[in-house]
Design a protein around this motif. Structure first.
Motif, PDB file in Angstrom:
ATOM      1  N   PHE A 264       0.863  -1.187   0.000  1.00 40.87           N
ATOM      2  CA  PHE A 264       0.000   0.000   0.000  1.00 40.87           C
ATOM      3  C   PHE A 264       0.899   1.236   0.000  1.00 40.87           C
ATOM      4  N   TYR A 265       0.930   1.943  -1.117  1.00 37.39           N
ATOM      5  CA  TYR A 265       1.815   3.109  -1.270  1.00 37.39           C
ATOM      6  C   TYR A 265       1.014   4.411  -1.220  1.00 37.39           C
ATOM      7  N   VAL A 266       1.669   5.445  -0.695  1.00 33.18           N
ATOM      8  CA  VAL A 266       1.052   6.776  -0.655  1.00 33.18           C
ATOM      9  C   VAL A 266       1.965   7.731  -1.421  1.00 33.18           C
ATOM     10  N   ALA A 267       1.404   8.407  -2.411  1.00 38.84           N
ATOM     11  CA  ALA A 267       2.170   9.409  -3.167  1.00 38.84           C
ATOM     12  C   ALA A 267       1.954  10.754  -2.485  1.00 38.84           C
ATOM     13  N   ALA A 268       3.023  11.371  -2.005  1.00 37.65           N
ATOM     14  CA  ALA A 268       2.878  12.590  -1.196  1.00 37.65           C
ATOM     15  C   ALA A 268       3.947  13.618  -1.535  1.00 37.65           C
ATOM     16  N   PRO A 269       3.555  14.707  -2.194  1.00 42.44           N
ATOM     17  CA  PRO A 269       4.536  15.795  -2.351  1.00 42.44           C
ATOM     18  C   PRO A 269       4.868  16.352  -0.968  1.00 42.44           C
ATOM     19  N   LEU A 270       6.039  16.957  -0.815  1.00 40.89           N
ATOM     20  CA  LEU A 270       6.409  17.496   0.513  1.00 40.89           C
ATOM     21  C   LEU A 270       5.397  18.526   0.999  1.00 40.89           C
ATOM     22  N   SER A 271       4.720  19.187   0.062  1.00 41.40           N
ATOM     23  CA  SER A 271       3.728  20.199   0.462  1.00 41.40           C
ATOM     24  C   SER A 271       2.526  19.570   1.167  1.00 41.40           C
ATOM     25  N   SER A 272       2.376  18.253   1.087  1.00 40.56           N
ATOM     26  CA  SER A 272       1.259  17.584   1.774  1.00 40.56           C
ATOM     27  C   SER A 272       1.713  16.931   3.077  1.00 40.56           C
ATOM     28  N   ILE A 273       2.980  17.100   3.429  1.00 36.83           N
ATOM     29  CA  ILE A 273       3.471  16.491   4.676  1.00 36.83           C
ATOM     30  C   ILE A 273       3.565  17.580   5.735  1.00 36.83           C
ATOM     31  N   ASP A 274       2.892  17.347   6.846  1.00 35.37           N
ATOM     32  CA  ASP A 274       2.850  18.340   7.919  1.00 35.37           C
ATOM     33  C   ASP A 274       3.789  17.873   9.036  1.00 35.37           C
ATOM     34  N   PHE A 275       5.023  18.393   8.974  1.00 33.55           N
ATOM     35  CA  PHE A 275       6.028  17.971   9.952  1.00 33.55           C
ATOM     36  C   PHE A 275       5.777  18.578  11.328  1.00 33.55           C
ATOM     37  N   SER A 276       4.822  19.508  11.408  1.00 34.87           N
ATOM     38  CA  SER A 276       4.579  20.155  12.696  1.00 34.87           C
ATOM     39  C   SER A 276       3.668  19.307  13.592  1.00 34.87           C
ATOM     40  N   ILE A 277       3.078  18.267  13.045  1.00 27.70           N
ATOM     41  CA  ILE A 277       2.226  17.428  13.899  1.00 27.70           C
ATOM     42  C   ILE A 277       2.827  16.034  14.033  1.00 27.70           C
ATOM     43  N   PRO A 278       2.803  15.504  15.260  1.00 25.34           N
ATOM     44  CA  PRO A 278       3.476  14.230  15.498  1.00 25.34           C
ATOM     45  C   PRO A 278       2.727  13.028  14.946  1.00 25.34           C
ATOM     46  N   SER A 279       1.386  13.123  14.857  1.00 30.10           N
ATOM     47  CA  SER A 279       0.636  11.938  14.421  1.00 30.10           C
ATOM     48  C   SER A 279      -0.708  12.357  13.820  1.00 30.10           C
ATOM     49  N   GLY A 280      -1.387  11.370  13.280  1.00 27.31           N
ATOM     50  CA  GLY A 280      -2.632  11.618  12.556  1.00 27.31           C
ATOM     51  C   GLY A 280      -3.765  12.145  13.407  1.00 27.31           C
ATOM     52  N   GLU A 281      -3.715  11.944  14.723  1.00 26.52           N
ATOM     53  CA  GLU A 281      -4.845  12.425  15.528  1.00 26.52           C
ATOM     54  C   GLU A 281      -4.904  13.950  15.613  1.00 26.52           C
ATOM     55  N   PHE A 282      -3.851  14.602  15.133  1.00 27.03           N
ATOM     56  CA  PHE A 282      -3.834  16.069  15.117  1.00 27.03           C
ATOM     57  C   PHE A 282      -4.377  16.633  13.797  1.00 27.03           C
TER      58      PHE A 282
END
Ligand code: MRU
Length: 360
Positions: A264-282
């Motif tokens: 199961f692969y996810v294609a993600a440009p860096l603009s879609s990665i939120d490094f300011s949140i530690p996990s998905g619950e945020f």
């Protein structure tokens, strides 16, 4: 490739995706309020595409401001930022794009107001052009995971229509085809708004990539029959730990892949990665009007007065994700944080969430 959005003669022209595939029509936005309406009403949708629309909306809003110094100009822009930022909460690309323009203004505050206005237009167009290049890089990294003869399943639309062009999840498929691999794509129809049926099937057929449409609930049966080799989806916001928010139903697809031993692969440009949140619950999850569930093409399919939940997105825990394919390479979710420094610090000026959040 069909153009999702473009800046034409001082206006923003967007393809009205809510009418596809029945009609191919465009909306011309003369002001930022119309751009914000287009994002809310899904005339334009898909994380990178709404990031581009956000940037163009801000640039459009700036053109009408009459101010004779930077402070007044920046203050007058606040309602524009707010209108654009309050359109849709889940895709981080909107904040990313607005922050990029804010940073640009801050670092050029000594320039004249007319010069700042044209800088904003240039930057919004640059975001569009860069997006296509980023998608092509995702395609080059991702094509290694697709073998000749493979069948790839995808969910929602993370194709050309969801971006400036070429798509994110569709990019590895496009490159695989360019490499001469014979592949097939299975598109989940994607209830309730049917982005898979209306958009993914339409754009892949137009581009001559073999596509078969299925109902969302057929995926397990096809996996059990050995008819699916891998899944590639897009993302609206991926947390630092690799938890992935994407269209509702992505989480179930990921669990099905795990159960059947399918990557199961996810294609993600860096603009879609939120490094300011530690996990998905945020990640704020948008809940949309129940009418999207009770009606199809304006026709009621559920009883009057029935209660509806219409979560537009879900969060797939990182443990279900084989790899996240970015423009910088493919990473295991646990290594994603290593990319943080490449993200040009654009998330740095957003207000940090204090805890898990919900969009109101
Ligand atoms: O509600 P939408 O149509 O904007 O949802 C789009 C998706 O979920 C896409 O998969 C995601 O934005 C990635 S687009 C490259």
């Amino acid at each position: 490739m069909v153009k999702t959005i473009e800046w034409v003669n001082g206006k923003v022209r967007m393809l009205d995706q809510s009418r596809l595939p029945v009609s191919v029509s465009y909306v011309t936005c003369k002001d930022y309020i119309k751009v914000a309406e287009g994002i809310k009403k899904l005339w334009i949708r898909g994380a990178p595409a709404i990031g581009i629309a956000a940037a163009m909306g801000v640039a459009l809003g700036a053109q009408k401001i009459k101010a004779n110094n930077f402070e007044r100009f920046y203050k007058a822009l606040q309602p524009v930022f707010s209108a654009i930022l309050s359109t849709r909460p889940t895709a981080v690309n909107i904040e990313w794009a607005v922050n990029r323009l804010k940073n640009l203004l801050m670092s050029n505050r000594n320039l004249s107001i007319p010069k700042l206005k044209s800088l904003l237009i240039e930057e919004a167009n640059k975001i569009l052009v860069e997006d296509i290049e980023i998608n092509k890089a995702i395609g080059r990294w991702g094509a290694q995971f697709i073998k000749d003869g493979d069948t790839v399943i995808t969910h929602c639309n993370a194709g050309s229509l969801a971006t400036g062009g070429y798509g994110t999840a569709t990019a590895p498929m496009r490159v695989a085809v360019e490499q001469g691999k014979k592949i097939k794509v299975i598109a989940d129809e994607t209830r309730p708004v049917l982005q898979g049926a209306r958009l993914t099937a339409w754009e892949l057929m137009k581009d001559g990539i073999p596509v078969t449409l299925i109902t969302d609930n057929s995926a397990a049966a096809l996996m059990k029959r050995g008819e699916i080799n891998l899944a590639i989806v897009g993302t609206d916001r991926t947390a630092r730990n690799g938890d992935v928010a994407n269209k509702i139903g992505t989480y179930s697809l990921a669990i099905l892949c795990k159960e059947h031993g399918i990557p199961f692969y996810v294609a993600a440009p860096l603009s879609s990665i939120d490094f300011s949140i530690p996990s998905g619950e945020f990640i704020p999850i948008e809940e949309r009007n129940g009418k999207e569930v009770t009606h199809i093409s304006g026709c009621r399919i559920a009883p009057h007065g029935v209660k509806v939940r219409n979560l537009a997105f879900d969060v797939t825990p990182a443990k279900y994700v084989t790899a996240i394919i970015t423009e910088k390479g493919a990473f295991s979710p646990k290594d994603l944080h290593k990319l943080q420094r490449s993200n040009t610090g654009l998330n740095s000026i957003r207000i940090k969430q204090k805890g898990p959040c919900r969009w109101k």
